[in-house]
Design a protein around this motif. Structure first.
Motif, PDB file in Angstrom:
ATOM      1  N   GLU A 134     -25.372   7.205  47.972  1.00 21.31           N
ATOM      2  CA  GLU A 134     -26.261   7.976  49.257  1.00 21.31           C
ATOM      3  C   GLU A 134     -27.557   7.014  48.254  1.00 21.31           C
ATOM      4  OE1 GLU A 134     -25.557   9.868  51.647  1.00 21.31           O
ATOM      5  OE2 GLU A 134     -23.348   9.191  50.846  1.00 21.31           O
ATOM      6  N   THR A 135     -27.762   6.687  47.101  1.00 21.64           N
ATOM      7  CA  THR A 135     -29.290   6.348  47.312  1.00 21.64           C
ATOM      8  C   THR A 135     -29.244   4.584  47.356  1.00 21.64           C
ATOM      9  OG1 THR A 135     -29.143   7.664  45.640  1.00 21.64           O
ATOM     10  CG2 THR A 135     -31.004   5.297  44.951  1.00 21.64           C
ATOM     11  N   GLU A 176     -35.176   2.831  48.379  1.00 22.73           N
ATOM     12  CA  GLU A 176     -35.545   3.733  48.239  1.00 22.73           C
ATOM     13  C   GLU A 176     -35.612   3.215  46.371  1.00 22.73           C
ATOM     14  OE1 GLU A 176     -33.064   6.804  50.586  1.00 22.73           O
ATOM     15  OE2 GLU A 176     -31.822   6.088  48.788  1.00 22.73           O
ATOM     16  N   ILE A 223     -24.821  15.781  39.287  1.00 18.80           N
ATOM     17  CA  ILE A 223     -24.332  14.503  40.080  1.00 18.80           C
ATOM     18  C   ILE A 223     -23.379  13.701  39.655  1.00 18.80           C
ATOM     19  CG2 ILE A 223     -25.060  12.297  41.582  1.00 18.80           C
ATOM     20  CD1 ILE A 223     -25.840  14.919  42.949  1.00 18.80           C
ATOM     21  N   THR A 242     -31.074  13.336  42.761  1.00 17.94           N
ATOM     22  CA  THR A 242     -31.151  14.760  43.730  1.00 17.94           C
ATOM     23  C   THR A 242     -30.126  13.669  44.898  1.00 17.94           C
ATOM     24  OG1 THR A 242     -33.564  14.821  43.799  1.00 17.94           O
ATOM     25  CG2 THR A 242     -32.683  15.105  45.663  1.00 17.94           C
ATOM     26  N   LYS A 243     -29.582  12.198  44.996  1.00 16.96           N
ATOM     27  CA  LYS A 243     -28.789  12.031  46.400  1.00 16.96           C
ATOM     28  C   LYS A 243     -27.134  11.419  45.943  1.00 16.96           C
ATOM     29  CE  LYS A 243     -30.672   9.503  49.406  1.00 16.96           C
ATOM     30  NZ  LYS A 243     -31.160   8.803  50.019  1.00 16.96           N
ATOM     31  N   ASP A 282     -19.769  11.971  41.473  1.00 13.72           N
ATOM     32  CA  ASP A 282     -19.512  11.289  41.650  1.00 13.72           C
ATOM     33  C   ASP A 282     -18.928  10.301  40.934  1.00 13.72           C
ATOM     34  OD1 ASP A 282     -21.816  11.571  43.873  1.00 13.72           O
ATOM     35  OD2 ASP A 282     -22.685  10.179  42.762  1.00 13.72           O
ATOM     36  N   LEU A 341     -34.076   9.930  41.687  1.00 14.55           N
ATOM     37  CA  LEU A 341     -33.100   9.012  43.124  1.00 14.55           C
ATOM     38  C   LEU A 341     -31.680   9.610  42.672  1.00 14.55           C
ATOM     39  CD1 LEU A 341     -35.163   6.621  44.745  1.00 14.55           C
ATOM     40  CD2 LEU A 341     -34.843   8.985  45.243  1.00 14.55           C
TER      41      LEU A 341
END
Length: 216
Positions: free
Chosen positions: A33-34, A38, A110, A28-29, A114, A25
């Motif tokens: 955003e995770t 989730e 990612i 991906t996000k 971030d 996750l």
């Protein structure tokens, strides 16, 4: 004793499942955003169960990154140990390091995106955890360099300085590749360039008088 051991194995197995789901996750996000909900759904656990393993999302993210660093360093050590001779080991080290990032590119893309937005306490905590592993990794690279010095394949330069230089080159190539975001370009194919630059330098022939250009 056996019951306690079994509970520990079950605990570690469930923790690993959570980390695997979180990694996918986050890749991906991204971190922000995770959500924990989730991650819990992906791991097939209740959200409350996650907090029995990790204090919060930050702790889970740090554990994911720390685990990824350990996975990289262990993978490199394992692959390098199969080779004979310092030059072959250095070649394998570079190739393995690059291929690991290429295979896990979504996760690291990612992370690089971030990390500029992390609060300082996250950066500091992450830095401390990964730094310990990085120091151990540098020592491993330095040992390979020492082998090359003993065999006469590498000049007698401080092996730790050479280890930092090589690792810095590898990371610079990785960072540039991630920023370019060109899926058609192979990162692993850069291994030959890095090895040649490390062993031979950028000059086409030995240079004289260059010491005067460098500050003491």
């Amino acid at each position: 004793m056996a019951l306690s051991s079994r509970k520990e194995r079950e605990f570690q197995a469930r923790r690993a499942e959570i980390l695997k789901a979180a990694e996918q996750l986050f890749a991906t996000k991204g971190f922000y955003e995770t959500t924990m909900a989730e991650i819990a759904e992906a791991a097939e656990f209740g959200t409350g169960t996650l907090y029995k393993f990790f204090e919060d999302k930050r702790a889970l993210y740090l554990a994911t990154l720390e685990g990824k660093a350990e996975e990289l360093f262990s993978f490199v050590r394992s692959e390098v140990s199969r080779e004979q001779g310092s030059i072959n080991k250095l070649c394998r080290l570079i190739t393995t390091h690059l291929s690991f990032f290429e295979e896990n590119q979504e996760f690291f893309k990612i992370y690089i995106r971030d990390r500029y937005h992390f609060e300082w306490n996250i950066k500091d905590e992450l830095g401390e955890k990964v730094h310990v592993k990085y120091v151990s990794y540098i020592s491993f690279v330095a040992d390979v360099v020492k082998e090359g010095i003993r065999s006469g394949e590498i000049r007698e330069v401080d092996p730790y300085e050479l280890a930092h230089a090589l690792t810095g080159m590898i990371n610079a190539f990785i960072f540039q590749w991630v920023l370019k975001n060109d899926e058609k370009e192979s990162l692993t194919a850069k291994s030959r360039t890095i090895l040649c630059l490390f062993l031979n330098g950028a000059a086409t022939k030995p240079q004289e008088g260059y010491q005067e250009l460098c500050p003491k």
